[in-house]
Design a protein around this motif. Structure first.
Motif: not given
Length: 299
Positions: A231, A234, A237
């Motif tokens: 991920e 994510r 981010d």
């Protein structure tokens, strides 16, 4: 491969390096003062950096080989092979390795990052109290390097973590005062069966980012050095800071490792790779080919 000859070098062989260290130690300062430096960002702004600061923390293993990095001359051979590839922008290493490389002329027109905290020796009871025992902001600036890296392992049940965080915050401020990059490498870590283990779940990496990017009184010169985990979109981010991906100790087949790097490099906030053992000690021994594969991904 041994005793590679480089241009613009104070030393042509490893014997020359030792002789200079014994008879003319000022040669090291002269080599740093006359080295051709370069800006960190060039061209498309992406970076391919090789890393070699593991031995100074007593971490000499690669995969299942506990003594893989015992030989300093072999490590230097591998580093010089990597740096000879024009697609490799530079190197991150501890001070004694960088001094060897600059004497050998291997750092001309290269990005250079010093390594600051090597006090958290691998396997030590005080491993989380990772004090600044290596380069300083002042020494990094004097040598006209691009910045310095600090490992920031965060163990919520170990009081040594606070000393490490305090030292890292101070180092970030000192580097910023010289307008030098602070490369922060955070992990949420714990001891499992007595061994320090980093939590590589996406949420743990995200939490470590938030803690680390808040260190110091300014983030103007702070970059992240982060592992490639699940991920990654994510994970990335969680920060607006420029980020390089670390390779770590290879635990998977090269093809699988390279595929994960290639996927993560597609994320805009990722600025490149900073990889050590995976490229310098590939399973087939072909450093040139491994480095070439990574360079192709970054470019």
């Amino acid at each position: 491969m041994s005793e590679i000859t480089m241009t613009s070098a104070a030393a042509a062989t490893y014997s020359d390096v030792t002789a200079l260290r014994a008879s003319d130690p000022q040669a090291i300062d002269r080599a740093w003062a006359t080295r051709v430096t370069r800006d960190t960002i060039r061209g498309n702004g992406r970076l391919m950096i090789v890393a070699a600061d593991h031995p100074a923390r007593g971490a000499l293993s690669v995969g299942g080989n506990a003594t893989a990095m015992n030989s300093r001359t072999e490590l230097l051979d591998r580093l010089r092979t990597a740096l000879a590839n024009p697609g490799v922008d530079g190197v991150l290493a501890s001070s004694e390795i960088l001094d060897d490389l600059v004497l050998l002329g291997a750092l001309e027109d290269k990005v250079v990052f010093s390594s600051m905290n090597r006090g958290g020796l691998a396997g030590a009871s005080f491993e989380f109290d990772d004090r600044m025992t290596g380069a300083t902001a002042a020494s990094t600036a004097k040598a006209r390097m691009n910045g310095a890296k600090m490992l920031t392992r965060i163990a919520l049940d170990d009081p040594g973590t606070l000393a490490t965080m305090t030292a890292c915050a101070q180092a970030i401020d000192e580097l910023a005062a010289h307008q030098l990059i602070a490369m922060v490498e955070p992990f949420l870590s714990s001891r499992i069966d007595g061994k320090v283990t980093n939590d590589l779940s996406a949420d743990a990496v995200i939490k470590s980012i938030h803690i680390a990017q808040g260190l110091g009184s300014t983030s103007a010169y702070t970059w992240m050095k982060l592992p490639v985990v699940a991920e990654m979109e994510r994970v990335m981010d969680a920060t607006t800071l420029p980020t390089l991906l670390l390779g770590g100790d290879p635990q998977t087949a090269p093809e699988e490792t390279y595929a994960s790097w290639a996927q993560a490099l597609e994320i805009p906030a990722v600025r490149g790779l900073i990889v050590g053992r995976t490229l310098l000690y590939p399973p087939d021994g072909n450093v040139e080919a491994a480095v070439g594969t990574a360079v192709d991904m970054v470019r």
